[in-house]
Write a protein that holds these residues in place. Sequence first.
Motif, short mmCIF file in Angstrom:
data_model
loop_
_atom_site.label_atom_id
_atom_site.label_comp_id
_atom_site.label_asym_id
_atom_site.label_seq_id
_atom_site.Cartn_x
_atom_site.Cartn_y
_atom_site.Cartn_z
N GLY A 57 3.63 -3.62 -4.95
CA GLY A 57 3.19 -2.25 -5.12
C GLY A 57 3.93 -1.53 -6.23
N LEU B 92 -3.49 5.10 -3.42
CA LEU B 92 -3.36 5.04 -1.97
C LEU B 92 -1.98 5.50 -1.52
CD1 LEU B 92 -5.15 1.63 -1.24
CD2 LEU B 92 -6.04 3.93 -0.90
N PHE C 277 -9.73 3.02 -10.34
CA PHE C 277 -10.52 2.80 -9.13
C PHE C 277 -11.96 2.42 -9.48
CE2 PHE C 277 -7.11 4.97 -6.83
CZ PHE C 277 -7.09 4.24 -5.65
N PHE D 184 0.82 -1.21 0.00
CA PHE D 184 0.00 0.00 0.00
C PHE D 184 0.85 1.26 0.00
CE2 PHE D 184 -4.26 -1.68 1.83
CZ PHE D 184 -4.33 -2.57 0.77
N ARG E 276 -3.19 6.29 5.06
CA ARG E 276 -2.54 5.11 4.48
C ARG E 276 -2.23 4.07 5.55
NH1 ARG E 276 2.33 7.65 1.14
NH2 ARG E 276 1.90 9.48 2.41
N ARG F 137 2.79 0.53 -9.60
CA ARG F 137 3.15 1.95 -9.66
C ARG F 137 3.94 2.28 -10.93
NH1 ARG F 137 2.56 5.66 -5.91
NH2 ARG F 137 3.73 7.61 -6.05
N LEU G 60 1.45 1.71 -3.73
CA LEU G 60 0.31 1.48 -4.60
C LEU G 60 -0.18 2.80 -5.20
CD1 LEU G 60 -1.26 -1.11 -5.34
CD2 LEU G 60 -2.99 -0.42 -3.68
N ASP H 286 -12.15 -1.13 -10.03
CA ASP H 286 -11.80 -1.92 -8.83
C ASP H 286 -10.42 -2.56 -8.96
OD1 ASP H 286 -14.22 -1.29 -7.65
OD2 ASP H 286 -15.23 -3.06 -8.44
N HIS I 104 -7.97 -1.89 -7.11
CA HIS I 104 -7.46 -2.13 -5.76
C HIS I 104 -7.93 -3.48 -5.23
CE1 HIS I 104 -11.24 0.09 -5.79
NE2 HIS I 104 -11.50 -0.32 -4.57
N HIS I 105 -9.12 -3.93 -5.67
CA HIS I 105 -9.56 -5.28 -5.29
C HIS I 105 -8.67 -6.33 -5.92
CE1 HIS I 105 -13.93 -3.66 -4.53
NE2 HIS I 105 -13.03 -3.20 -3.67
N ILE J 27 -5.54 -5.93 -6.68
CA ILE J 27 -4.26 -5.90 -5.97
C ILE J 27 -4.36 -6.70 -4.68
CG2 ILE J 27 -2.63 -4.41 -4.78
CD1 ILE J 27 -2.39 -4.27 -7.77
#
Length: 248
Positions: A81, A26, A135, A20, A36, A85, A23, A138, A140-141, A143
Amino acid sequence: MLETAILAAFLAFCRIGACFLFLPGLGSARVPAQVRLFVAVGASLALLAHLWEAIVPHVSRQPQTMLVLIGSELLIGALIGLVARFYVLALQFIGAAMAMMMGYGMAGGGVAVEENEPQPEVATLISFSALLLLFVFDFHHAIIQALVASYRLAPVDALFNPQSALVDLSDTLSAAFFVMIRLGSPFVAYAILVNLAIGFINKLTPQIPIYFISLPFVIAGGLMLLYFGIGTFLRLFADGFFPTTIGG
């Protein structure tokens, strides 16, 4: 039992928190460090129930063993991460290049979305739109699913493999920049054609400052190209995220 649970939760936090930290979104400079931290702690505690059997058998009361495991978990999480990135950093690179090709290279720079550094407003708009689209889809889901799957592919006792990590990072960086160069190729062709035409006109009429006269037309043409191509650009960017990063 309580000591084992605390150590297991801390090992989970090392991998998830390090991920995170880098990421996209975030890990942005716009997100406060406290936010964070709390998000990483909440995600670690939520996933601990699913990762209990993968972490607890490797928990040790020996300080030397735990320090090695903590360092390995931090590096593995940072690797996951950074892979995501690098894809966004490649987008920021091509966004700044597109702004320069459109004639915004000498304009007053804004502030980047991810970092505290100057960036042209057009590049900031492209970066923000692409990050928002990720986002919405999704990412982040995905990840978090990759983090859970990483305990199967890279168990806690397997430790961090620097050679494999460097190969993953170099492959991701190469694939991400190839994707971004293809996405920005219309603006590269536009810049070549426009500057070539302006150069010919300047040779024909050296007494007239063609560059300053043509700059508004160059910017207008670049904005029209961006208007008609931004939808396809963002769609192809989102389609290439998963195959290039966690899916590759």
